[in-house]
Design a protein around this motif. Sequence first.
Motif, short mmCIF file in Angstrom:
data_model
loop_
_atom_site.label_atom_id
_atom_site.label_comp_id
_atom_site.label_asym_id
_atom_site.label_seq_id
_atom_site.Cartn_x
_atom_site.Cartn_y
_atom_site.Cartn_z
N GLN A 154 0.86 -1.17 0.00
CA GLN A 154 0.00 0.00 0.00
C GLN A 154 0.90 1.23 0.00
O GLN A 154 1.47 1.60 1.03
CB GLN A 154 -0.93 0.00 1.22
CG GLN A 154 -1.97 -1.11 1.19
CD GLN A 154 -2.86 -1.09 2.42
OE1 GLN A 154 -2.46 -1.52 3.50
NE2 GLN A 154 -4.06 -0.58 2.24
N TYR A 155 1.01 1.82 -1.15
CA TYR A 155 1.93 2.95 -1.31
C TYR A 155 1.24 4.25 -0.91
O TYR A 155 0.03 4.33 -0.77
CB TYR A 155 2.39 3.04 -2.76
CG TYR A 155 3.22 1.88 -3.23
CD1 TYR A 155 4.53 1.72 -2.80
CD2 TYR A 155 2.70 0.94 -4.12
CE1 TYR A 155 5.31 0.66 -3.25
CE2 TYR A 155 3.45 -0.12 -4.57
CZ TYR A 155 4.76 -0.26 -4.13
OH TYR A 155 5.51 -1.31 -4.57
N SER A 156 2.05 5.29 -0.80
CA SER A 156 1.55 6.64 -0.58
C SER A 156 2.48 7.61 -1.32
O SER A 156 3.59 7.24 -1.71
CB SER A 156 1.52 6.97 0.92
OG SER A 156 2.82 6.88 1.48
N LEU A 186 3.62 -8.48 -15.27
CA LEU A 186 4.78 -8.81 -14.43
C LEU A 186 5.31 -7.56 -13.73
O LEU A 186 5.61 -7.58 -12.52
CB LEU A 186 5.88 -9.45 -15.28
CG LEU A 186 5.60 -10.86 -15.81
CD1 LEU A 186 6.68 -11.28 -16.80
CD2 LEU A 186 5.50 -11.87 -14.67
N ILE A 187 5.43 -6.47 -14.47
CA ILE A 187 5.97 -5.23 -13.88
C ILE A 187 5.07 -4.73 -12.77
O ILE A 187 5.53 -4.44 -11.66
CB ILE A 187 6.14 -4.17 -14.99
CG1 ILE A 187 7.24 -4.60 -15.97
CG2 ILE A 187 6.49 -2.81 -14.37
CD1 ILE A 187 7.25 -3.78 -17.24
N LEU A 235 3.31 -4.56 -6.93
CA LEU A 235 2.19 -4.60 -5.99
C LEU A 235 2.31 -5.70 -4.94
O LEU A 235 1.92 -5.51 -3.78
CB LEU A 235 0.88 -4.80 -6.75
CG LEU A 235 0.28 -3.59 -7.46
CD1 LEU A 235 -0.99 -3.98 -8.20
CD2 LEU A 235 -0.02 -2.47 -6.47
N TYR A 236 2.83 -6.86 -5.34
CA TYR A 236 2.81 -8.02 -4.45
C TYR A 236 4.22 -8.41 -4.03
O TYR A 236 5.08 -8.66 -4.87
CB TYR A 236 2.13 -9.21 -5.15
CG TYR A 236 0.68 -8.96 -5.46
CD1 TYR A 236 -0.30 -9.17 -4.49
CD2 TYR A 236 0.29 -8.50 -6.71
CE1 TYR A 236 -1.64 -8.92 -4.77
CE2 TYR A 236 -1.04 -8.25 -7.00
CZ TYR A 236 -2.00 -8.46 -6.02
OH TYR A 236 -3.33 -8.20 -6.29
N ALA A 237 4.42 -8.46 -2.71
CA ALA A 237 5.72 -8.85 -2.17
C ALA A 237 5.86 -10.37 -2.23
O ALA A 237 4.88 -11.11 -2.37
CB ALA A 237 5.86 -8.37 -0.73
N SER A 297 5.00 -0.23 2.47
CA SER A 297 5.03 1.12 1.89
C SER A 297 6.10 1.34 0.85
O SER A 297 6.14 2.40 0.24
CB SER A 297 5.21 2.15 3.02
OG SER A 297 6.43 1.89 3.71
N ARG A 298 6.99 0.39 0.61
CA ARG A 298 8.05 0.62 -0.37
C ARG A 298 8.40 -0.68 -1.09
O ARG A 298 8.24 -1.78 -0.55
CB ARG A 298 9.30 1.20 0.28
CG ARG A 298 10.00 0.28 1.25
CD ARG A 298 11.18 0.97 1.92
NE ARG A 298 12.19 1.36 0.97
CZ ARG A 298 13.17 0.56 0.56
NH1 ARG A 298 13.24 -0.68 1.02
NH2 ARG A 298 14.05 0.97 -0.32
N ILE A 299 8.88 -0.51 -2.32
CA ILE A 299 9.27 -1.66 -3.11
C ILE A 299 10.68 -2.09 -2.74
O ILE A 299 11.51 -1.26 -2.33
CB ILE A 299 9.18 -1.32 -4.62
CG1 ILE A 299 9.28 -2.59 -5.45
CG2 ILE A 299 10.27 -0.32 -5.02
CD1 ILE A 299 8.99 -2.36 -6.92
N LEU A 300 10.97 -3.37 -2.85
CA LEU A 300 12.28 -3.90 -2.53
C LEU A 300 13.17 -3.88 -3.76
O LEU A 300 12.70 -3.93 -4.90
CB LEU A 300 12.17 -5.33 -2.01
CG LEU A 300 11.35 -5.54 -0.74
CD1 LEU A 300 11.30 -7.02 -0.40
CD2 LEU A 300 11.94 -4.75 0.42
#
Length: 712
Positions: free
Chosen positions: A24-26, A67-68, A73-75, A158-161
Amino acid sequence: MSQQQPDVIAKGVDDEVIESNQRQYSGLAWLVMAFLAAGYAAFHLYTLNIRPLETWSFRIVHIAGALIIGFGLYASVSFDKENPQQRAGLWRWIEGLAALFALPALYALFQVWVFWQSLQGGAMRIDPLLEQWHFGVPLLVATGGGILLGWITPGTRSRILASDAVLMICAVAVAAYLLVVFNTPLRMSTGTSFAPVGISLAAIAGCALIMELTRRVTGLALVIISLVFLIYVFFGPYLPGFLGYPGLSINRFFSQVYTDAGVLGPTTAVSSTYIILFIIFAAFLQASKVGEYFVNFAFAVAGRARGGPAKVAIFASGLMGMINGTSAGNVVSTGSLTIPLMRKVGYSKQSSGAIEAAASTGGQIMPPIMGAGAFIMAEITGIPYTEIALAAVIPAILYFTAVYFMVDFEAAQLGMRGLNDDELPLLGRMLRQAYLFIPIIILIVALFVGYSVIRAGTLAIISAVVVSWLTPHAMGPKRIGKALRLGGEMSIQIIAVCACAGIIVGVISLTGVGGRFSSLLLGLAEASQLLALVFAMFISILLGMGMPTTAAYAVAASVVAPGLIRLGIDPLTAHFFVFYFAVVSAITPPVALASYAAAGISGGNPMSTSVASFRIGIAAFVVPFMFFYSSALLGDADWLLVLRAAVTAIAGVFLLAAAVQGWFIGRNAGWVVRPLLGGSALTLIQGGWITDLVGLGILAVAVLLQLRRKQA
């Protein structure tokens, strides 16, 4: 009663469902992901309606976009809710290591540009050593490293890896290379010893990315089945009996599996056109709160009946399920409302969850959309969509009739009540808002007057926008953008599943295992056709366990349907047989996704819930066998025969529900009456004058015995 009460009853039906591993980004990150998802949906609407792309190129972009967005969205793992900072030091170390894998991913992507320049300059092919060591190896290293490090990285919502960013770059590199090569004469070499090695290496990385995203959005079931099939490709030559085959080299297999023989084949063809279009349509309905109206309407119509919320679940889940595309997803969206209300009027945890699971599963066989199953069937068989949708009408009526009476008889046995008037929305108000059904009506009418599925779906989307202007949730640019974003995000799961199923379909078509399975069915049929059908049923259910409906049918249709057709069964009947059992795998123990999702909401035991949902949906396990004995149930007969078959079959499923629940003529049925009811049900469902007369005779005996017991 307050005029606002309907909004309270169905509140939350159209809310977004957040998965345990969904980010869930912001701020800026949210804007970027929202733009990608909305742009992805808009891209499909544009290319499907205005400026089409070359088929393979379109499907490659379709998968790459999923895929992108999916990796964004999904960890890889569920988030640690107890103490997100518990492994902060380890997280920073792994993040630094994962960032290093971005270098080979970017290098592979750079090499694609170099290859493109070379081919544009007149080169006939690319140096195999360059493809292998400067593109393929860096790409595989980056893909493998990103996947493995993702499994052990804690992460936050909150953040992408860094590991997921690496996988996103790898997805771009795979798509870019395939777009470059497949738009040259090199495309004709796929599946041969002359195929560029880069195609195979890109396909290996692409398949790994697809399976990893599938694992994230649906779990391990489909991934494990895919791996089993991939292992079979290389170990099949060493297997005995009908499973053995001559064998394929790694280069020959993977150079062809990422073509229209596999990943880019029928499943992706459907997901890139019909499925995503109707997911976008569902997103527009959700953004305009039409889903809440559907549920409110169901409450107004059926809420007063005994066991009212259970009957509401049947109607609402049938309406939402045909659009949703996944049984488990429909359970989560409508079950969060209906299951607590069922508990309120007296249903047990297991029964409330089972009823919702059975109803949501039935949505997948409800025409005209059938959870996208109709479109896949049309793609595979070549049978017109309208013919498939019409053939599905009577079977769907039989299924929901059986579920309705199963629910009603249980409510009668337990002395349940319906909801009070002050607990329900006003029916008059719901009828005044019936214009909200217009998008569905336009869709159905457009399909049956001859519009293409794409044009009909687009008209339905436009009508959903127009109709929303008559409600408090009018769709302006902001809401349309939200609907596009929802459509892009909601499509990720089904696209990943279809692409992963394409790997399995590719293995089946390239190894010929489907033909050998057909030979096995023919051998069984020599002993007994019924035995062959039972075997086909078990295989269809087994292949579908743990998988969403679309993938379950696609795989079962590739393995089982050809064998049934070789038995002499009509193609439409064979595919409906397979489709039904692939669908009901969602409520079949021991792996029943819809039942487990319902148990998570009701708090019931998952296995007990799946057994109960199996019992409630028992008609779905009987009716497909009747397709074989009476094609009139699929509308393949004179209209008088179809009408008689429909009436007697409806009576049959009514009696089947009475036999299973043990309730008949206002009281419990005894151990003598119940078998009679079951026998009468089966003979009436089968169709045919003789069986109908036999069924009526058995029914007469059951009625006399039950009346005698009642008088006593």
